[in-house]
Design an enzyme around this catalytic site. Structure first.
Site, PDB file in Angstrom:
ATOM      1  N   ASP A 270       0.859  -1.185   0.000  1.00  0.00           N
ATOM      2  CA  ASP A 270       0.000   0.000   0.000  1.00  0.00           C
ATOM      3  C   ASP A 270       0.893   1.232   0.000  1.00  0.00           C
ATOM      4  O   ASP A 270       2.050   1.180   0.431  1.00  0.00           O
ATOM      5  CB  ASP A 270      -0.922   0.003   1.225  1.00  0.00           C
ATOM      6  CG  ASP A 270      -1.908   1.167   1.235  1.00  0.00           C
ATOM      7  OD1 ASP A 270      -2.330   1.588   0.143  1.00  0.00           O
ATOM      8  OD2 ASP A 270      -2.259   1.645   2.330  1.00  0.00           O
ATOM      9  N   HIS A 271       0.355   2.330  -0.488  1.00  0.00           N
ATOM     10  CA  HIS A 271       1.053   3.610  -0.384  1.00  0.00           C
ATOM     11  C   HIS A 271       0.743   4.236   0.976  1.00  0.00           C
ATOM     12  O   HIS A 271      -0.427   4.413   1.314  1.00  0.00           O
ATOM     13  CB  HIS A 271       0.608   4.560  -1.496  1.00  0.00           C
ATOM     14  CG  HIS A 271       1.124   4.179  -2.851  1.00  0.00           C
ATOM     15  ND1 HIS A 271       0.308   4.112  -3.964  1.00  0.00           N
ATOM     16  CD2 HIS A 271       2.366   3.837  -3.270  1.00  0.00           C
ATOM     17  CE1 HIS A 271       1.040   3.758  -5.019  1.00  0.00           C
ATOM     18  NE2 HIS A 271       2.280   3.583  -4.612  1.00  0.00           N
ATOM     19  N   TYR A 445      -4.800   4.326   0.165  1.00  0.00           N
ATOM     20  CA  TYR A 445      -5.974   3.597  -0.330  1.00  0.00           C
ATOM     21  C   TYR A 445      -5.657   2.793  -1.588  1.00  0.00           C
ATOM     22  O   TYR A 445      -6.493   2.669  -2.475  1.00  0.00           O
ATOM     23  CB  TYR A 445      -7.140   4.551  -0.592  1.00  0.00           C
ATOM     24  CG  TYR A 445      -7.445   5.481   0.557  1.00  0.00           C
ATOM     25  CD1 TYR A 445      -7.285   5.063   1.875  1.00  0.00           C
ATOM     26  CD2 TYR A 445      -7.882   6.783   0.334  1.00  0.00           C
ATOM     27  CE1 TYR A 445      -7.560   5.905   2.933  1.00  0.00           C
ATOM     28  CE2 TYR A 445      -8.161   7.636   1.387  1.00  0.00           C
ATOM     29  CZ  TYR A 445      -7.990   7.198   2.685  1.00  0.00           C
ATOM     30  OH  TYR A 445      -8.263   8.044   3.729  1.00  0.00           O
ATOM     31  N   HIS A 446      -4.459   2.204  -1.623  1.00  0.00           N
ATOM     32  CA  HIS A 446      -4.043   1.429  -2.794  1.00  0.00           C
ATOM     33  C   HIS A 446      -3.552   0.031  -2.426  1.00  0.00           C
ATOM     34  O   HIS A 446      -2.494  -0.388  -2.885  1.00  0.00           O
ATOM     35  CB  HIS A 446      -2.938   2.187  -3.539  1.00  0.00           C
ATOM     36  CG  HIS A 446      -3.346   3.538  -4.021  1.00  0.00           C
ATOM     37  ND1 HIS A 446      -2.435   4.589  -4.157  1.00  0.00           N
ATOM     38  CD2 HIS A 446      -4.552   4.039  -4.381  1.00  0.00           C
ATOM     39  CE1 HIS A 446      -3.076   5.656  -4.591  1.00  0.00           C
ATOM     40  NE2 HIS A 446      -4.361   5.357  -4.738  1.00  0.00           N
ATOM     41  N   PRO A 447      -4.277  -0.732  -1.610  1.00  0.00           N
ATOM     42  CA  PRO A 447      -3.808  -2.089  -1.301  1.00  0.00           C
ATOM     43  C   PRO A 447      -3.794  -2.955  -2.560  1.00  0.00           C
ATOM     44  O   PRO A 447      -4.689  -2.871  -3.406  1.00  0.00           O
ATOM     45  CB  PRO A 447      -4.840  -2.600  -0.280  1.00  0.00           C
ATOM     46  CG  PRO A 447      -6.067  -1.786  -0.539  1.00  0.00           C
ATOM     47  CD  PRO A 447      -5.575  -0.439  -0.966  1.00  0.00           C
TER      48      PRO A 447
END
Length: 507
Positions: A270-271, A445-447
């Site tokens: 994630d980021h 919000y980038h899993p």
């Protein structure tokens, strides 16, 4: 209740698959979505992102396990729970990533293999560059120029590095989610059935072949394939619940092993982001538009009459992509400006003029896991992001904060800065900045990555060790792309649909 294809999850990937697999009329397709239809009005208004961020029905509202690297905090992970999935509730930003990202994936997913699918997605998906100018964003872009970061009007063009107005999934002032772009045009097809409120609880196997799924005490069968498009958190959860995953995890919960695949739920990425909040010297922010009754009325009227103004844009307006590490071959840091400030994303704006600069390193090296907690499919899985677990990630978070502060101090942007409200002057040294990240850093919000190409699925996204089953969503990314993940997820589904239908590609 038998279909050629069953697609589990009507998010960004699932909507694409439903459209492409049903397009020629030769195959019957069932699309299953756990959430409701996408008829809530705030879904379709770009600024409604703030209203859906914590919505108890439209958002899964996941939290990670307490992360020891984040001072034991549980980090909020919103995920869309409606037709369109996260594309119906996200910040609308479309950044494909860098060619080098996909070349690193390899296995038939090099840039030359995927670029045509990005272009094909634009046949249906509307992506618009923000045309409304804002003096605060203009100052942000000019300040970037002072730091040697050139102007860039197309982050998806020949060069990713630069600063400019963002490209959003909007069409005439309304959100263009995957459901709007792909599913809506296909809903009238007699060979496509869409079920909402259909939370799939398990896959059905005959031996090692996936032949269907169960939901709402119903069992449906697939003549050809079952395709998981439930996302980076729930696709591995459903595989594990159905006996595909690390043997030790399955045996702990008494689940019979169909195929032992240690990579299911591993490689979670994630980021990690940090928001720097600024009080603004001028009443030119969206905070001002929303806290003054007359300006608020004018903002609403602009949207109703002209589909313009802050409501037509969303939260993030401008972006900056550049290198911060001396040895970086390509840009490694992303910064956004939002003309809103609030204690947390989706919360009420501050009662003063304010804006936000948020950054995240684009290629983190920390890796986490997703594991089921029990055999109950309705219980969220254990999510351990393991943020800040590498020296590289810790150094990048420090460098990102220093870049943002240099930007805020430029001749162009500094006249708008009254003070840094958070994390504030107390966070100056490397350790103080890292402590601020541990105390208030949040997910980008980038899993992704939990059913990666190579370890869990093959180059055509078929699950290893079984038949009739594919995973097509952000979970198959071997490594997170340099930018927001939505465009790449839609590309994956475009290319994945061709694999399912036996097409050789668009080259």
């Amino acid at each position: 209740m038998t279909f050629d294809y069953i697609v589990v999850g009507a998010g960004s990937a699932g909507c694409v698959l439903a459209n492409r697999l049903s397009a020629d009329g030769r195959h019957t397709v069932l699309l299953l979505e756990a959430g409701p239809p996408d008829n809530h009005p705030w879904i379709h208004i770009p600024i409604g992102y703030g209203r859906t961020m914590f919505h108890p029905v439209l958002n899964w509202g996941f939290h990670t396990d307490p992360d020891p690297n984040m001072n034991g905090r549980r980090i909020y992970w919103p995920r869309g729970r409606t037709l369109g999935g996260s594309s119906a509730v996200n910040g609308l930003i479309q950044i494909r990533g860098q060619p080098e990202d996909f070349d690193a994936w390899g296995q038939g997913w090099d840039w030359q293999d995927v670029e045509p699918y990005f272009r094909r997605s634009l046949e249906l998906l509307s992506v618009e560059t923000i045309s409304q100018r804002n003096e605060l964003v203009d100052a942000f872009i000019a300040g970037a120029g002072e730091l040697g970061v050139p102007r860039n009007d197309d982050f998806n063009g020949a060069r990713q590095e630069g600063a400019g107005y963002l490209q959003l999934t909007t069409r005439n002032g309304r959100r263009c989610s995957a459901a709007t772009a792909y599913l809506k045009p296909a809903r009238g097809r007699p060979n496509l059935r869409v079920e909402t409120g259909a939370h799939v609880t398990s896959l059905v196997f005959e031996g090692r072949k996936a032949v269907g799924v169960r939901y709402r005490n119903t069992e449906v069968k697939a003549r050809r394939e079952v395709i998981l498009a439930a996302g980076a958190l729930q696709s591995p959860q459903l595989l594990q619940l159905s006996g595909i995953g690390p043997g030790e995890v399955l045996q702990r919960h008494g689940i019979p092993v169909v195929a032992e695949l240690p990579g299911v739920g591993a490689n979670l990425q994630d980021h990690l982001a940090l928001r720097l909040l600024y009080k603004c010297t001028k009443p030119v922010t969206t905070n001002d538009d929303l806290r003054n009754v007359w300006r608020k009325a004018r903002t609403g009227l602009r949207y109703l009459l002209f589909r313009s103004g802050p409501m037509a844009i969303g939260v993030m307006t401008g972006g900056l992509i550049t290198k911060v590490m001396p040895d970086a071959r390509t840009p490694d840091m992303q910064v956004f400006i939002s003309t809103v400030s609030a204690e947390q994303r989706g919360a009420n704006p501050h009662p003063w003029s304010g804006f936000t600069l948020v950054y995240y390193p684009m290629r983190p090296t920390s890796r986490g896991t997703v594991e089921i907690r029990s055999r109950d499919a309705l219980e969220p899985p254990s999510m351990k992001p393991n943020y800040l677990s590498t020296d590289y990630d810790r150094r990048m978070m420090v460098e990102g904060a220093r870049l943002v502060r240099r930007l805020a101090a430029t001749r162009a942007l500094s006249p708008y800065v009254l003070e840094e409200y958070s994390p504030g002057p107390a966070a100056r040294t490397d350790e103080e900045i890292l402590d601020a990240v541990r105390n208030s850093g949040s997910s980008g919000y980038h899993p992704c990555g939990t059913c990666a190409i190579g370890s869990v699925v093959d180059s055509q996204l078929r699950v290893r060790g079984v038949e009739g089953l594919r995973v097509i969503d952000a979970s198959v990314m071997p490594s997170v792309v340099s930018g927001n993940t939505n465009a790449a997820t839609i590309m994956l589904a475009e290319k994945g649909a061709d694999h399912i239908l036996g097409r050789q590609g668009l080259l």
